[in-house]
Design an enzyme around this catalytic site. Structure first.
Site, short mmCIF file in Angstrom:
data_model
loop_
_atom_site.label_atom_id
_atom_site.label_comp_id
_atom_site.label_asym_id
_atom_site.label_seq_id
_atom_site.Cartn_x
_atom_site.Cartn_y
_atom_site.Cartn_z
N TYR A 72 0.81 -1.22 0.00
CA TYR A 72 0.00 0.00 0.00
C TYR A 72 0.84 1.27 0.00
O TYR A 72 0.31 2.36 0.09
CB TYR A 72 -0.90 0.05 1.25
N LYS A 94 2.58 -13.83 6.40
CA LYS A 94 2.68 -14.86 5.37
C LYS A 94 4.17 -15.14 5.15
O LYS A 94 4.68 -15.14 4.04
CB LYS A 94 1.98 -14.32 4.10
N ASP A 122 -3.27 -17.28 5.99
CA ASP A 122 -4.37 -18.09 5.44
C ASP A 122 -4.98 -18.98 6.52
O ASP A 122 -6.21 -19.12 6.62
CB ASP A 122 -3.95 -18.90 4.20
N ASP A 124 -6.05 -5.44 5.98
CA ASP A 124 -7.20 -4.91 5.25
C ASP A 124 -8.23 -6.02 5.04
O ASP A 124 -9.42 -5.88 5.34
CB ASP A 124 -6.71 -4.38 3.89
#
Ligand code: NAP
Length: 409
Positions: A156, A223, A276, A300
């Site tokens: 971002y 992640k 995940d 987000d």
């Protein structure tokens, strides 16, 4: 401080920030703007509730009206005037409505710009259940999490180049020549920076919050199995700052089982989960999660998904926090098709105000608002979004807020 086209109210006092602490008077000046679309409906409704809750707890807010979005463009010829940024900087705590991202207006997003200019580095979203709100979960009452999403970095940060542009081709060539990395020539390129500095200050804020609010754990979500030097580093720096700055108040999950027989004994447990996996765990093992800290993109997605578990966009409050500064906003956007119809749910904006009160140290007023909203919904008085699921007494935005006011105290 001189403003070009707005004037602060004559009554009220400034919130100050001294030695790392906010000093909040009982009659603070608080800048606010309605923003675009349904901001015109929900912000006045929320202010009605906030004023009454402040009054009932012996306080008074002097609101300082400033402008952003379409309103600002009409007055200043600019969607985000300096007056607005300066007012927030000077008075430290502000309430905002949603802003439409102008097409071709010169900003990627006004919201992102406000966060970046003021270095509001943490997007903080509490996710909790209010009785009576329709939820897709069997046990929504188990949801009570606070998400700390890093607000300034990751994909971002706005560093990206269009496919075929000179810049994108140059980066592709550079990577091929210098590192032997092959990227297809017809690729757009985006950069994902994650720094030790930004990670540590974010995780530090999350742990501090957990300690001050008697929470049980802080989970670092990442992640890192795939993106080792960005997301993986986020995890490592998160553990590091917990050890370095809160060593006597935190333990890791491994230590919990190896040294403490599974009983944290007043310490905050620091754990980590891969993103995940975390998406399913917030559904299947909801009550094991408490305070969560994560990079921008994961945050987000996760915060909207978590908001959906407890009633969706019309309900969910949010905030952007920096050092001694906070801008409070609901998660939802400007929903332009409902503008000015006195139709949408003001709960998210009202609870955003409650979150702002909590930040000011006004816990009594904040709790009073949450209970009043809960009471209102439980009594069956709802706006169209909840009515769609549970029926009841359908009311408009203003009438809902008036009912919340009646239920205060
Ligand atoms: P949105 O404005 O959040 O609206 C999406 C849908 O969510 C609405 O159509 C409505 O669903 C529901 N909704 C949103 N707020 C609600 C409320 N208060 N009460 C009841 N239902 C509500 O998202 P969007 O349409 O994607 O975005 C519109 C504009 O807002 C865009 O320009 C976007 O960039 C901007 N935006 C701004 C912010 C911000 O200011 N922080 C955040 C997100 C988006 P139904 O149609 O099903 O009734």
């Amino acid at each position: 401080m001189k403003f070009e086209k707005v004037s602060p109210p004559e009554s009220g006092e400034k919130i100050k920030y001294i030695d790392g602490e906010l000093k909040v008077p009982e009659n603070p000046i608080i800048p606010y703007f309605e923003g675009d679309g349904i901001g015109k409906d929900v912000v006045p409704a929320a202010i009605m509730v906030l004023n009454e809750a402040a009054r009932l707890t012996g306080r008074e807010i002097s609101w300082f009206k400033v402008y952003a979005g379409e309103d600002a463009f009409k007055i200043y010829g600019n969607y985000l005037p300096d007056d607005t940024i300066n007012a927030i900087r000077e008075y430290r705590v502000a309430l905002k409505g949603p802003l439409t991202t102008p097409v071709g207006g010169g900003f990627r997003s006004l919201n992102v710009t406000i966060r970046q200019i003021l270095d509001l580095y943490a997007n903080v979203r509490p996710i909790y259940y209010l009785k009576g709100v329709p939820s897709p979960l069997k046990h929504p009452e188990k949801v009570d999490m606070v998400i700390f999403r890093e607000n300034t970095e990751d994909v971002y940060s706005g560093i990206e180049w269009k496919e075929g542009s000179e810049e994108a081709l140059k980066v592709i060539r550079f990577l091929a020549d210098e590192f032997g990395v092959n990227i297809r020539k017809d690729s757009g390129i985006g950069i994902k920076p994650i720094s030790e500095f930004a990670t540590k200050r974010l995780v530090k804020m999350a742990i501090k919050y957990a300690i001050e609010n008697n929470r049980e754990s802080v989970t670092i979500v990442h992640k890192g199995n795939i993106m080792k030097y960005t997301e993986g580093a986020f995890r490592d720096w998160g553990y590091e700052v917990a050890r370095e700055e809160f060593g006597d108040k935190t333990i890791t999950e491994t230590e919990l089982w190896e040294n403490y027989d599974g009983k944290a004994e007043g310490k905050i447990v620091i754990k980590d989960r891969i993103a995940d996996n975390m998406f399913q765990q917030i559904l299947t093992r909801t009550d094991e999660y408490d305070v969560l800290a994560m990079p921008n993109l994961n945050g987000d997605y996760m915060s909207d998904a978590a908001a959906a578990m407890v009633g969706g966009l019309g309900i969910a409050p949010g905030s952007n926090i920096g050092d001694g500064m906070g801008v409070f906003e609901p998660i939802h956007g400007s929903a332009p098709k409902y503008t000015g119809q006195n139709k949408v749910n003001p709960t998210a904006e009202i609870l955003t105000g409650a979150l702002m009160f909590e930040y000011l140290g006004w816990k009594d007023a904040s709790e009073m608002i949450k209970k009043a909203v809960e009471r209102t919904i439980q009594s069956g008085t709802v706006t169209y979004d909840l009515h769609r699921h549970i029926g009841g007494n359908l009311v408009g935005t203003k009438e809902f807020a008036e009912e919340v006011v009646r239920n205060l105290g």
